[in-house]
Design a protein around this motif. Sequence first.
Motif, PDB file in Angstrom:
ATOM      1  N   TYR A  13      22.646 -42.172  47.662  1.00  0.00           N
ATOM      2  CA  TYR A  13      22.212 -40.743  47.680  1.00  0.00           C
ATOM      3  C   TYR A  13      22.126 -40.110  49.093  1.00  0.00           C
ATOM      4  O   TYR A  13      21.845 -40.672  50.006  1.00  0.00           O
ATOM      5  N   ASP A  40       9.653 -36.783  45.981  1.00  0.00           N
ATOM      6  CA  ASP A  40       9.537 -36.823  44.637  1.00  0.00           C
ATOM      7  C   ASP A  40      10.837 -37.211  44.216  1.00  0.00           C
ATOM      8  O   ASP A  40      10.677 -38.121  43.195  1.00  0.00           O
ATOM      9  N   PHE A  41      11.868 -37.027  44.689  1.00  0.00           N
ATOM     10  CA  PHE A  41      13.205 -37.580  44.374  1.00  0.00           C
ATOM     11  C   PHE A  41      13.459 -39.150  44.480  1.00  0.00           C
ATOM     12  O   PHE A  41      13.734 -39.663  43.690  1.00  0.00           O
ATOM     13  N   ARG A  43      10.969 -41.068  44.443  1.00  0.00           N
ATOM     14  CA  ARG A  43      10.327 -41.724  43.277  1.00  0.00           C
ATOM     15  C   ARG A  43      10.593 -41.672  42.171  1.00  0.00           C
ATOM     16  O   ARG A  43      10.725 -42.640  41.249  1.00  0.00           O
ATOM     17  N   GLN A  44      11.349 -40.430  41.573  1.00  0.00           N
ATOM     18  CA  GLN A  44      11.974 -40.274  40.312  1.00  0.00           C
ATOM     19  C   GLN A  44      13.213 -41.358  40.218  1.00  0.00           C
ATOM     20  O   GLN A  44      13.455 -41.779  39.352  1.00  0.00           O
ATOM     21  N   GLU A  45      13.862 -41.628  41.349  1.00  0.00           N
ATOM     22  CA  GLU A  45      14.950 -42.373  41.203  1.00  0.00           C
ATOM     23  C   GLU A  45      14.815 -43.840  41.670  1.00  0.00           C
ATOM     24  O   GLU A  45      15.525 -44.697  41.644  1.00  0.00           O
ATOM     25  N   ALA A  46      13.381 -44.013  41.900  1.00  0.00           N
ATOM     26  CA  ALA A  46      13.109 -45.592  42.407  1.00  0.00           C
ATOM     27  C   ALA A  46      13.978 -46.114  43.712  1.00  0.00           C
ATOM     28  O   ALA A  46      14.262 -47.150  43.522  1.00  0.00           O
ATOM     29  N   ARG A  69       3.054 -42.439  49.669  1.00  0.00           N
ATOM     30  CA  ARG A  69       3.295 -42.540  48.254  1.00  0.00           C
ATOM     31  C   ARG A  69       3.828 -43.892  47.929  1.00  0.00           C
ATOM     32  O   ARG A  69       4.202 -44.078  46.666  1.00  0.00           O
TER      33      ARG A  69
END
Length: 70
Positions: A13, A40-41, A43-46, A69
């Motif tokens: 990404y 946030d992104f 974490r969401q996408e691991a 985080r």
Amino acid sequence: MEAGAEPRTGRIYCAPGNAGIAQQATCVPISATDCVALADFARQEAIDLTVVGPEMPLAAGIVDLFQERG
């Protein structure tokens, strides 16, 4: 890639990205200085590994936020 070598990345990404990298990476519409949205992104996408290019997110504390985080 060498014969027999296995790819080590599932997906790349780039935020915010541009047309020049769009063939190699998925561009996401997040500003490079929006550290909270980037965390946030991630974490969401691991996401396991991040590479910070511009200095502004570094100065804004992106490394500290990502470390907090996990």
